[in-house]
Design an enzyme around this catalytic site. Structure first.
Site, short mmCIF file in Angstrom:
data_model
loop_
_atom_site.label_atom_id
_atom_site.label_comp_id
_atom_site.label_asym_id
_atom_site.label_seq_id
_atom_site.Cartn_x
_atom_site.Cartn_y
_atom_site.Cartn_z
CB CYS A 12 -3.20 0.62 -6.23
SG CYS A 12 -3.17 1.86 -7.52
N GLY A 38 -1.83 -1.63 -0.93
CA GLY A 38 -3.12 -2.20 -1.31
C GLY A 38 -3.17 -3.68 -1.03
CG ASN A 113 -0.84 4.95 -7.02
OD1 ASN A 113 -1.80 5.02 -6.28
ND2 ASN A 113 0.38 5.31 -6.66
N GLY A 114 -4.06 6.16 -8.15
CA GLY A 114 -4.59 7.51 -7.98
C GLY A 114 -6.09 7.56 -8.15
CE1 TYR A 254 -1.40 4.90 8.66
CE2 TYR A 254 -1.99 4.72 6.34
CZ TYR A 254 -2.07 4.25 7.64
OH TYR A 254 -2.81 3.14 7.92
CB SER A 295 3.18 4.63 9.81
OG SER A 295 1.99 4.86 10.54
CG ASP A 357 -1.25 7.33 15.84
OD1 ASP A 357 -0.58 6.86 14.91
OD2 ASP A 357 -2.38 6.89 16.15
CG ASP A 358 0.33 7.89 11.30
OD1 ASP A 358 -0.87 8.07 11.08
OD2 ASP A 358 0.83 6.75 11.42
#
Length: 512
Positions: A12, A38, A113-114, A254, A295, A357-358
């Site tokens: 988030c 999010g 967040n986490g 990312y 990204s 690509d990442d």
């Protein structure tokens, strides 16, 4: 399998304002800049002279706040907000944050967040002691711990609670008198303090949201710190006795927006350096470089610059596919990448293409990308990944919870290449990643958490540990145990003690 199942999601984004008469509107715009973190739910809580007013809902921010009156109702000069992707707790309204709590001594709101690694055991203990939970999110655990602390002040009770929870977290709390931010002792999640021209303070997951509201960065919140913002300004409190920076490397690879800065490192510049290093490590004869939007575009620019190849737009992303409510046919669902990405036939036809690509998670999206390009006439498709192979799960706030989801945990690079159908495949080295990001300091891995690549977790895994260790192949267990025993700079890492003990017990069982 749909493309959505291939993507990695972070939990988030959080944003808060203190001291501005239009705090809720600013919080809305801040959250809009953080929407990439999010998309399952959003909410804002404002402080109107000590009374906390909340509006929350499922969906994107623009779906939750679809009427001007919903913002106008959130009066006051302070507000905090949240956009959510569910990694802990289900996608239900009960889990949408910020949570608001009504107490006899004042209201309080909280968002997070986490992911807490000891949440299940803490929750069981709290429930056994009579606590009642209204959600199944790990965020609510902190408030129960705050209220049960015997300390006399909110700040002291918060310090007690923060030293009880483990894992990755950035918290925002809003009370009648203050806005509080807190970061875990490893700083897994970013959190930044900013200041607006009128003196109002802002707390945000990323600096890109500060730019949107016209705030200047004051400082990054450091591991183990609490920042208290009130009408007198802000102050910093160190609550954790032992800290070690281990910012999630996926923020740079990312998650974070390219215009964000994390601990003084610009995300776009870091990604471009990753691409440049990748070109040095795994050059290939080709006609062009194309990045997988969005990204990977920065890394593609770096690869093209070093390799001397033109950087072309060979893939185009449909930015609106996630917004539709019309269900695709089964055929489209099975080939979901086609709804998100299109190959530019006139650019790639007959060409040898290097695709940047990442990451590769399960391999399904990479396989579809290779197929798209070859169907568009590409003569060769060489996949280059600007991160090391993802081999291990994350327990700090990314929804990669089991090793079985990760193709690199089961297949060699050559086997992955064969699975995705590319003409060649190479990943960025771990040293290349660490050096490309280039954080300053003497913390292990340059202050990054790289456990997803090498299994070296910077903390104990608590409630996840037994299942994870049991799932490790014998050779991984032996390698990690040997690494832990040979690297003195990591003394004190509880996970290292666990892996050494587990390896010894496993070896004893084999010998017996």
């Amino acid at each position: 399998m749909s493309a959505e199942l291939e993507e990695i999601h972070e939990e988030c984004g959080i944003f808060g304002v203190w001291g501005d008469p239009d705090a809720s509107r600013l919080t809305y715009f801040g959250l809009h800049a953080l929407q990439h973190r999010g998309q399952e739910g959003a909410g804002i809580v404002s402080n109107d002279h000590g009374h906390l007013i909340s509006h929350r809902g499922l969906g994107l921010l623009t779906q939750v706040f679809h009427d001007e009156s919903q913002i106008e109702r959130l009066k006051g000069e302070a507000a905090i907000g949240h956009v959510r992707y569910a990694t802990a707790g289900s996608s239900s309204f009960d889990n949408i944050q910020p949570f608001t709590f009504r107490f006899h001594d004042g209201d309080m709101s909280l968002c997070h967040n986490g992911n807490l690694t000891n949440c299940p055991s803490l929750r069981r203990k709290l429930e056994n002691e009579g606590a009642i939970f209204r959600s199944n999110s790990d965020t609510e655990v902190l408030m129960h711990l705050i209220r049960r602390s015997p300390r006399s002040t909110l700040l002291d009770r918060l310090c007690d609670a923060l030293n009880t929870v483990h894992g990755g977290f950035a918290y925002l709390l809003l009370t009648e008198h203050e806005m509080i931010g807190a970061l875990d002792p490893n700083g897994f999640r970013p959190l930044t303090l900013g200041r607006m021209k009128n003196g109002a303070y802002v707390l945000s997951s990323e600096t890109c949201a500060l730019d949107v509201v016209g705030a200047e960065r004051v400082r990054d919140i450091q591991p183990g710190e609490i920042v208290v913002v009130d009408n007198d300004g802000y102050r910093i409190v160190q609550y954790a006795p032992h800290t070690q920076l281990s910012i999630c490397s996926m923020e740079f690879i990312y998650f974070a927006r390219p215009d964000s800065d994390i601990y003084g490192v610009n995300v776009h510049s870091a990604r471009k350096r990753m691409g440049s290093r990748l070109a040095l490590e795994s050059a290939v004869e080709a006609d062009m470089v194309i990045g997988v939007p969005n990204s990977s575009l920065s890394a593609a620019a770096g690869y093209a610059e070093i390799s001397g190849l033109p950087n072309e737009m060979g893939l185009v992303k449909n930015q609106y596919v996630a917004r539709t409510f019309i269900q695709p046919t089964q055929e489209l669902r099975e080939q979901g990448v086609r709804m998100k990405l299109s190959a530019v036939r006139s650019v790639v036809s007959g060409k040898r293409v290097v695709v940047i690509d990442d990451s590769i998670v399960r391999g399904t999206t990479s396989r579809h990308i290779v197929q798209l390009l070859k169907e568009a006439g590409a003569a060769e498709v060489h996949m280059r990944i600007s991160s090391p192979p993802l081999k291990y799960p994350c327990f700090y706030g990314i929804d990669i919870s089991t090793t079985k989801e990760l193709i690199a945990a089961k297949k060699s690079v050559e086997e992955i290449r064969e699975f995705i159908g590319a003409d060649s495949l190479a990943f960025l080295s771990l040293d290349g990643l660490v050096e490309s990001i280039g954080l300053q300091g003497d913390a292990p891995y340059g202050g990054l958490c790289v456990a997803y690549f090498n299994g070296d977790y910077p903390t104990a895994l608590d409630d996840y540990e037994a299942d994870f260790l049991a799932s490790l192949p014998s050779e991984d267990c032996e390698r990690l145990a040997h690494f832990a025993e040979c690297n003195s700079e990591y003394v004190g890492n509880e996970f290292h003690s666990s892996i050494v003990s587990h390896h010894a017990r496993r070896a004893l069982r084999v010998d017996s």
